[in-house]
Design a protein around this motif. Structure first.
Motif, PDB file in Angstrom:
ATOM      1  N   ALA A  87      -6.618  10.856   6.832  1.00 24.67           N
ATOM      2  CA  ALA A  87      -7.523  10.254   5.856  1.00 24.67           C
ATOM      3  C   ALA A  87      -8.141   8.972   6.397  1.00 24.67           C
ATOM      4  CB  ALA A  87      -6.772   9.971   4.556  1.00 24.67           C
ATOM      5  N   ASP A  88      -7.342   8.156   7.049  1.00 20.20           N
ATOM      6  CA  ASP A  88      -7.861   6.911   7.618  1.00 20.20           C
ATOM      7  C   ASP A  88      -8.942   7.200   8.658  1.00 20.20           C
ATOM      8  OD1 ASP A  88      -6.121   5.510   6.034  1.00 20.20           O
ATOM      9  OD2 ASP A  88      -4.658   5.134   7.624  1.00 20.20           O
ATOM     10  N   ALA A  89      -8.683   8.190   9.512  1.00 21.44           N
ATOM     11  CA  ALA A  89      -9.652   8.531  10.557  1.00 21.44           C
ATOM     12  C   ALA A  89     -10.951   9.060   9.966  1.00 21.44           C
ATOM     13  CB  ALA A  89      -9.052   9.559  11.516  1.00 21.44           C
ATOM     14  N   ALA A  90     -10.842   9.719   8.813  1.00 27.01           N
ATOM     15  CA  ALA A  90     -12.018  10.314   8.172  1.00 27.01           C
ATOM     16  C   ALA A  90     -12.709   9.356   7.205  1.00 27.01           C
ATOM     17  CB  ALA A  90     -11.602  11.585   7.429  1.00 27.01           C
ATOM     18  N   GLY A  91     -12.126   8.201   6.984  1.00 29.60           N
ATOM     19  CA  GLY A  91     -12.683   7.280   6.004  1.00 29.60           C
ATOM     20  C   GLY A  91     -12.539   7.778   4.587  1.00 29.60           C
ATOM     21  N   GLY A  92     -11.524   8.603   4.359  1.00 27.53           N
ATOM     22  CA  GLY A  92     -11.320   9.174   3.031  1.00 27.53           C
ATOM     23  C   GLY A  92     -10.091   8.615   2.356  1.00 27.53           C
ATOM     24  N   ILE A  93      -9.545   9.369   1.436  1.00 27.97           N
ATOM     25  CA  ILE A  93      -8.321   8.970   0.750  1.00 27.97           C
ATOM     26  C   ILE A  93      -7.238  10.004   1.019  1.00 27.97           C
ATOM     27  CG2 ILE A  93      -9.552   7.728  -1.058  1.00 27.97           C
ATOM     28  CD1 ILE A  93      -8.893  10.120  -2.940  1.00 27.97           C
ATOM     29  N   PHE A  94      -6.005   9.559   0.975  1.00 36.17           N
ATOM     30  CA  PHE A  94      -4.866  10.459   1.141  1.00 36.17           C
ATOM     31  C   PHE A  94      -4.148  10.597  -0.187  1.00 36.17           C
ATOM     32  CE2 PHE A  94      -0.219  10.818   2.217  1.00 36.17           C
ATOM     33  CZ  PHE A  94      -0.259  12.183   2.464  1.00 36.17           C
ATOM     34  N   ILE A  95      -3.852  11.843  -0.558  1.00 32.79           N
ATOM     35  CA  ILE A  95      -3.076  12.124  -1.760  1.00 32.79           C
ATOM     36  C   ILE A  95      -1.835  12.898  -1.336  1.00 32.79           C
ATOM     37  CG2 ILE A  95      -3.074  13.152  -4.051  1.00 32.79           C
ATOM     38  CD1 ILE A  95      -6.158  13.077  -3.956  1.00 32.79           C
TER      39      ILE A  95
END
Length: 252
Positions: free
Chosen positions: A44-52
């Protein structure tokens, strides 16, 4: 930038990790779903997203995945149902609790996630559901009773949902790859070798690739490329379809 939002389950590694990276590169905001741990957070960090972090065998956690994504991004446009696992057991040795858990993760969770994401897609008149099946959605093999049952069920669900989604601009498709070079497949190679009493290199050559015309494993990025295509406007006429990546397996 697309401005669209995607949920990818099993997004911490393997096919899911490749899909996360590809959709992020294409401009999607991505919610990466995986079991709690460092791999999903890193993806998620690498993609600029969020982790759930979530256990998708639990109904309430499937609901939380969609609600968290909606709270963060305001919409869900793409759902990639990829989470799963492999386990090798003969029919008479397959424990009941493992059967229940496998179907919960690989069949019930995709249904629940799709059901919870459906209103957002329907409201916007656009949606893409991509179920990562398997060549075992179309063919059976011994020692995979739970896995193959789930993958066959996923195909039926795909086709039914496609009929319901069509009037609302929602397409639902299934990708059916042969063996992909993932951590799950690497574990399966070891399990097959132990079950069949043969070396691991023979599992690849004589079990996995024996029916295939193209004698190699599929790379996760190749599956991600097809996922990305099915998310495009160009793929808007394609729904209820099976996209085989069979290495020629089903040509026989």
């Amino acid at each position: 930038m697309t401005g669209r939002v995607a949920i990818v389950t099993g997004g911490g590694s393997g096919i899911g990790g490749a899909v996360v990276a590809r959709l992020a590169a294409d401009g999607y905001k991505v919610a990466v779903v995986d079991l709690p741990g460092e791999a999903g957070q890193a993806a998620a960090d690498a993609a600029g997203g969020i982790f759930i972090g979530a256990d998708l065998s639990q109904r309430d956690q499937c609901h939380r995945v969609v609600e968290t994504t909606l709270a963060q991004f305001g919409q869900v446009d793409v759902l990639v149902n990829n989470a799963g696992y492999q386990h090798i057991d003969a029919l008479e040795q397959f424990p009941e609790d493992r059967w229940e858990h496998m179907l919960a993760v690989m069949l019930t969770a995709p249904f629940l996630l799709m059901r919870y994401a459906w209103p957002s897609m329907k409201e916007r008149g656009w949606g893409r559901v991509i179920n990562i099946g398997s060549i075992h959605s179309l063919r059976a093999s011994p020692f995979k009773i739970g896995y193959i049952s789930a993958k066959h069920g996923l195909l039926g669900m795909t086709r039914t949902a496609a009929l319901e989604g069509g009037p609302h601009g929602i397409t639902v498709n299934l990708i059916a790859p042969a063996y992909v070079r993932t951590p799950l497949v690497e574990k399966q190679i070891a399990d097959q070798a132990r079950t069949r009493g043969i070396p691991e290199d023979e599992v690849i050559e004589k079990v996995m690739l024996e029916p295939a015309a193209i004698k190699r494993l599929i790379e996760p990025a190749e599956v991600a490329d097809l996922v990305a295509f099915l998310c495009t406007e160009t793929a808007g006429t394609m729904s209820g379809s099976v996209f085989e990546m069979s290495l020629g397996w089903t040509a026989r």
